[in-house]
Design a protein around this motif. Sequence first.
Motif, PDB file in Angstrom:
ATOM      1  N   THR A   1       0.836  -1.205   0.000  1.00 22.55           N
ATOM      2  CA  THR A   1       0.000   0.000   0.000  1.00 22.55           C
ATOM      3  C   THR A   1       0.870   1.255   0.000  1.00 22.55           C
ATOM      4  O   THR A   1       0.627   2.205  -0.759  1.00 22.55           O
ATOM      5  CB  THR A   1      -0.934   0.029   1.223  1.00 22.55           C
ATOM      6  OG1 THR A   1      -1.764  -1.129   1.219  1.00 22.55           O
ATOM      7  CG2 THR A   1      -1.819   1.276   1.207  1.00 22.55           C
TER       8      THR A   1
ATOM      9  N   ARG B   1       0.528   8.151   1.384  1.00 14.76           N
ATOM     10  CA  ARG B   1      -0.359   7.636   2.429  1.00 14.76           C
ATOM     11  C   ARG B   1       0.219   7.904   3.816  1.00 14.76           C
ATOM     12  O   ARG B   1       1.391   7.720   4.071  1.00 14.76           O
ATOM     13  CB  ARG B   1      -0.561   6.130   2.253  1.00 14.76           C
ATOM     14  CG  ARG B   1      -1.333   5.475   3.385  1.00 14.76           C
ATOM     15  CD  ARG B   1      -1.367   3.954   3.233  1.00 14.76           C
ATOM     16  NE  ARG B   1      -1.975   3.337   4.408  1.00 14.76           N
ATOM     17  CZ  ARG B   1      -1.294   2.956   5.488  1.00 14.76           C
ATOM     18  NH1 ARG B   1       0.010   3.117   5.540  1.00 14.76           N
ATOM     19  NH2 ARG B   1      -1.929   2.410   6.508  1.00 14.76           N
TER      20      ARG B   1
ATOM     21  N   GLU C   1      -4.326   5.586   7.462  1.00 15.55           N
ATOM     22  CA  GLU C   1      -5.212   5.707   6.301  1.00 15.55           C
ATOM     23  C   GLU C   1      -5.430   4.337   5.669  1.00 15.55           C
ATOM     24  O   GLU C   1      -4.716   3.371   5.952  1.00 15.55           O
ATOM     25  CB  GLU C   1      -4.620   6.689   5.287  1.00 15.55           C
ATOM     26  CG  GLU C   1      -4.599   8.128   5.783  1.00 15.55           C
ATOM     27  CD  GLU C   1      -4.011   9.104   4.772  1.00 15.55           C
ATOM     28  OE1 GLU C   1      -3.992  10.313   5.080  1.00 15.55           O
ATOM     29  OE2 GLU C   1      -3.582   8.661   3.695  1.00 15.55           O
ATOM     30  N   GLU C   2      -6.404   4.270   4.782  1.00 19.40           N
ATOM     31  CA  GLU C   2      -6.867   3.001   4.244  1.00 19.40           C
ATOM     32  C   GLU C   2      -5.786   2.223   3.509  1.00 19.40           C
ATOM     33  O   GLU C   2      -4.934   2.784   2.826  1.00 19.40           O
ATOM     34  CB  GLU C   2      -8.034   3.269   3.272  1.00 19.40           C
ATOM     35  CG  GLU C   2      -9.127   2.227   3.377  1.00 19.40           C
ATOM     36  CD  GLU C   2     -10.376   2.654   2.624  1.00 19.40           C
ATOM     37  OE1 GLU C   2     -10.719   1.961   1.662  1.00 19.40           O
ATOM     38  OE2 GLU C   2     -10.965   3.686   2.988  1.00 19.40           O
TER      39      GLU C   2
ATOM     40  N   PRO D   1      -7.675  -2.768  -0.478  1.00 18.79           N
ATOM     41  CA  PRO D   1      -8.792  -3.615  -0.065  1.00 18.79           C
ATOM     42  C   PRO D   1      -8.355  -5.069   0.099  1.00 18.79           C
ATOM     43  O   PRO D   1      -7.607  -5.594  -0.739  1.00 18.79           O
ATOM     44  CB  PRO D   1      -9.791  -3.463  -1.222  1.00 18.79           C
ATOM     45  CG  PRO D   1      -9.471  -2.119  -1.802  1.00 18.79           C
ATOM     46  CD  PRO D   1      -7.999  -1.945  -1.659  1.00 18.79           C
TER      47      PRO D   1
END
Length: 277
Positions: A113, A120, A124-125, A128
Amino acid sequence: MKACLAMNHILKIENLHVSVGDKPILRGVNLTIKHGETHALMGPNGSGKSTLGLAIMGHPGYTVTEGSITLDGEDVLAMAPDERARTGIFMAFQRPMAIPGVKMADFLRHATTNVRNPDRKEGEELIPMREFRKELKEKMAHLRMDVEFARRYVNDGFSGGEMKRAEILQLAMLQPKFAVLDETDSGLDADAVRLASESIADIGREKMGLLIITHHDKLLVHNPPEFTHVMLGGRLVETGGKELAVELHEHGYDRIRKAYPEAEAANQEMLAEETAV
């Protein structure tokens, strides 16, 4: 247009001097690696090969006293190690650290990620989960790895071969612009070296720039280098093609030592200091 630009990445090292404490190791290294190229870095023990990789990655124990490292014109030396990784530089370590309590899958999800979204912030996300699992399983199947491997703690209780395969899995998932592989073949038997060589090729070495630090030519069987560099006494003393790697594997470094007596003297001095510590 984007694909064309992606192939123009350049990692450039100019007049690099590196010390550990007050001990100079690298003494003016110049090296340019272009995206899609494979470079082999060979040399006798104590010549400074691993030091170059660690300096590129920003290991805090190695001090750059002169020279520069740039990636696409950006000053790499001004970046922290994690920033270098996010920018697209990867290193497979000779002796990877164990991280008990952190599963390979969780580690890879965070790392992947961060590399794909360099801006990022922590918290944070992430990618998925469904998308990540699908990609991870595909990569592991491609590398002939059991899915259970992803549930184990990072390098915790891993054999030498498992550690090296874990590094190759990271390489496959992160797909960096440039990768330094520091003696990925060390401590492996012939079958494991062959599998490692095939795995690196399967990942798609043409999709990145590779610097393969090695004593042998077996890791290069499936990854023939466009350039082979010989390091001696902290300097790159000779550069050739894949035939140079074969020569060094078959005949050793006697010719190199005789051809570059000053570098050989520096190498012996570095080895003596290392032994004395």
